[in-house]
Design an enzyme around this catalytic site. Structure first.
Site, PDB file in Angstrom:
ATOM      1  N   HIS B 121      85.265   6.415  81.060  1.00  0.00           N
ATOM      2  CA  HIS B 121      85.772   7.696  81.801  1.00  0.00           C
ATOM      3  C   HIS B 121      86.692   8.506  80.975  1.00  0.00           C
ATOM      4  O   HIS B 121      87.352   8.015  79.865  1.00  0.00           O
ATOM      5  CB  HIS B 121      86.483   6.850  83.065  1.00  0.00           C
ATOM      6  CG  HIS B 121      86.973   7.834  83.989  1.00  0.00           C
ATOM      7  ND1 HIS B 121      88.032   8.752  83.974  1.00  0.00           N
ATOM      8  CD2 HIS B 121      86.736   7.796  85.421  1.00  0.00           C
ATOM      9  CE1 HIS B 121      88.616   9.466  85.038  1.00  0.00           C
ATOM     10  NE2 HIS B 121      87.777   8.783  86.031  1.00  0.00           N
ATOM     11  N   ASP B 198      89.597  -1.267  80.032  1.00  0.00           N
ATOM     12  CA  ASP B 198      89.634  -0.595  81.317  1.00  0.00           C
ATOM     13  C   ASP B 198      89.069  -1.269  82.401  1.00  0.00           C
ATOM     14  O   ASP B 198      88.025  -1.301  82.536  1.00  0.00           O
ATOM     15  CB  ASP B 198      89.449   0.947  81.221  1.00  0.00           C
ATOM     16  CG  ASP B 198      89.620   1.645  82.211  1.00  0.00           C
ATOM     17  OD1 ASP B 198      89.995   1.128  83.255  1.00  0.00           O
ATOM     18  OD2 ASP B 198      88.953   2.980  82.606  1.00  0.00           O
ATOM     19  N   LYS B 224      91.440   1.684  93.634  1.00  0.00           N
ATOM     20  CA  LYS B 224      90.147   1.230  93.711  1.00  0.00           C
ATOM     21  C   LYS B 224      90.111  -0.271  93.879  1.00  0.00           C
ATOM     22  O   LYS B 224      89.022  -0.542  94.038  1.00  0.00           O
ATOM     23  CB  LYS B 224      89.683   1.421  92.254  1.00  0.00           C
ATOM     24  CG  LYS B 224      89.418   2.996  91.841  1.00  0.00           C
ATOM     25  CD  LYS B 224      88.500   2.876  90.412  1.00  0.00           C
ATOM     26  CE  LYS B 224      89.104   4.186  89.614  1.00  0.00           C
ATOM     27  NZ  LYS B 224      88.420   5.308  90.383  1.00  0.00           N
ATOM     28  N   CYS B 364      83.481  12.240  85.607  1.00  0.00           N
ATOM     29  CA  CYS B 364      84.416  11.994  84.499  1.00  0.00           C
ATOM     30  C   CYS B 364      84.023  11.149  83.464  1.00  0.00           C
ATOM     31  O   CYS B 364      84.996  10.493  82.898  1.00  0.00           O
ATOM     32  CB  CYS B 364      85.749  11.255  84.935  1.00  0.00           C
ATOM     33  SG  CYS B 364      86.677  12.516  86.518  1.00  0.00           S
TER      34      CYS B 364
END
Lengths: 142, 406
Positions: B121, B198, B224, B364
């Site tokens: 991302h 991540d 999320k 993204c």
């Protein structure tokens, strides 16, 4: 006019707009991207003095973006720089709920349903952003 | 423990609403997932009854707010299997990644290398680029395979004596592919480099045993994982955090201040300048407690069954091509696809008229789009509250897309 974003006229223009109609040679070329979605419009202008003689485009984008680029390509020939330069503001005002479009831009009334979808306004105006850059290039390059 | 998807759905009030006259089919969970009543109640209860600043006041509300904030830190730590004093709250995964990229890289020297991946991302790319410009660092990238996984065969030629960190996603937000963390850790350890994961897409799908992963940094975000927006977390081992200089300056993160200079608090507060997102942290803690009560083997089986149903339905449509792993091995229920003759935004716009919420675009992840020569994809991302009717509504909606556009 209905509220369907994908009415037949828009879909037809989008399909036509999928064709690569870029011009060689051209007097100005502008390439603009929508950073939010990655759509890209390449717009070519061929000038006849102060007037646009012909326009061509290649668009990698959604149906609205392609339909808009094709609509722009069709309506530009014969316009002088000043008239062409007014298109972006006129279209933005129209999408924001403003009054009817002035004569050179009436073909954009097919995009009336987009007015209710602000997240898609940029899809329609991207081609006009390319026009602004291309016109600037014609001035800079004589 | 058992898992009843219908019962779970009832815990999420938003799933009872209609969109454009249709039942909501929410399949944009990789962007933002919905919050259960327990989170809504916890945030409201906090602001209604316990709202105060943390760590400084001595009055009752300040004590209560501080206890709630620190309890949330402990909740995050339990979810990751780590110590609470190794959890730094941030406004989200982006801010957490920026802490590492802006702070930890100050320990590096010009010419040192940061190894990213094409699956990242933008939030795990741009902060490193900013740091590299400041400090003269070199950024390299692990390429993606056509299947949307990391091309690990490239690792030997990319990892070298100047590699200082490998920063990779735990799960791709585009393809759903789960990263082979062991391979990254082994390559990094061979040259004494750190590994950052991540976890934005992985953390919502069950507890993460971070110590067993062997990584040095782990990042997650609340919005999320069924928590509020505006809250996320960074984990690093205590000694790593202690080695890092502050990133943002302000209140809370200091030990002493004069006009000439300041000294800084120990981690994690060293990295939590200013008033933190207190209610959001409380909400994240509530989300984790809600998730912690579930049988995650049953949830995973449920999510994978839905993913298989979706992959099967997409495979049966000749106009559709899945972008990412075709099977269930080492993937989660994040499924991207392209549809011949239909741009992802148009696909999503038409699906929206049917109540189906998906995401279209580059997600993204422009380097991955470039590698795969795509402008964008349509992405459906599954959460624990989805059911088969959501998947079927999406698949039926693609027929409507074809009828309208193709």
């Amino acid at each position: 006019m209905g509220d369907d974003l994908y009415q037949a006229e828009i879909v037809a223009r989008a399909k036509a707009g999928a064709a690569d109609t870029r011009l060689e040679p051209h007097d100005a070329r502008a390439t603009v991207d929508n950073p939010l979605c990655g759509d890209r419009v390449v717009l070519d202008l061929r000038m006849d003095g102060p007037r646009i003689a012909e326009a061509g485009q290649r668009t990698r984008g959604c149906a609205l973006c392609q339909a808009s680029a094709e609509t722009l390509r069709r309506c530009l020939p014969g316009l002088d720089r000043a008239a062409a330069a007014g298109g972006r503001a006129a279209l933005r005002a129209y999408l924001a709920g403003g009054a009817d479009l002035p004569p050179p831009w009436r073909d954009w009334e097919a995009f009336a349903p987009v007015r209710a979808h602000p997240s898609r306004h940029g899809c329609v105006t991207l081609a006009l952003d390319a026009l602004a850059e291309a016109l600037a290039a014609t001035e800079g390059g004589g | 423990m058992s898992f009843d998807p219908a019962a779970i759905r009832r815990e999420f009030p938003i799933l009872a609403r209609e969109v454009r006259g249709r039942k909501l089919r929410y399949l944009d969970n990789a962007a933002t997932s919905q919050v259960p009543r327990a989170v809504l109640d916890a945030v409201r209860e906090h602001d209604a009854m316990h709202r105060a600043n943390v760590h400084r006041g001595v009055h009752a509300l300040a004590e209560e707010a501080t206890q709630a904030y620190e309890a949330a830190r402990a909740d995050v730590a339990r979810w990751l299997g780590v110590r609470a004093d190794e959890i730094v709250f941030a406004s989200g995964a982006t801010a957490a990644l920026n802490i590492v990229a802006q702070s930890w890289t100050r320990l590096l020297s010009p010419g040192d290398e940061i190894l990213l991946t094409e699956l990242e991302h933008h939030s795990n790319i741009v902060p490193w680029q900013l740091a590299a410009e400041r400090a003269g660092l070199v950024i390299r990238g692990i390429p993606a395979t056509p299947e949307g996984r990391l091309d690990l065969e490239a690792l030997p030629r990319l990892v070298g004596p100047r590699t200082r960190i490998i920063a990779a996603t735990h799960v791709s937000n585009v393809t759903g592919a789960v990263t082979d963390v062991d391979a990254l850790v082994a390559a990094a350890r061979g040259v004494g480099a750190r590994v950052l994961l991540d976890g934005s897409q992985r953390a919502p799908h069950g507890p993460v045993d971070v110590p067993s992963l062997g990584v040095d940094f782990y990042v997650l975000t609340g919005h999320k994982m069924h928590g509020p927006s505006g809250i996320g977390a960074l984990w690093a081992r205590r000694e790593v955090l202690e080695s890092m200089p502050p990133f943002l300056g302000g209140g809370e993160m200091i030990r002493s201040v004069t006009l000439a200079r300041s000294t800084y608090a120990d981690p994690p507060r060293r990295f939590e300048a200013g008033t933190p997102p207190i209610a959001q942290a409380v909400g994240l803690g509530a989300a984790i407690r809600f998730l912690s009560a579930l049988d995650w083997s049953a949830v995973a089986a449920h999510e994978m069954a839905l993913a298989q149903r979706l992959l099967d339905g997409l495979a049966a449509d000749r106009r559709v091509r899945v972008v990412g792993p075709a099977g269930l091995q080492r993937r989660i229920g994040v499924v991207s696809f392209e549809m011949a003759g239909a741009h992802p935004h148009d696909v999503c716009q038409i699906l929206d008229t049917l109540g189906v919420a998906c995401r279209g675009g580059h997600h993204c992840a422009q380097p991955l789009m470039d590698r795969l020569d795509l402008a964008g994809t349509t992405r459906a991302s599954i959460a624990l509250y989805n059911d088969a009717s959501d998947i079927d509504a999406l698949l039926e909606g693609l027929g409507e897309v074809a009828r309208r556009l193709c």
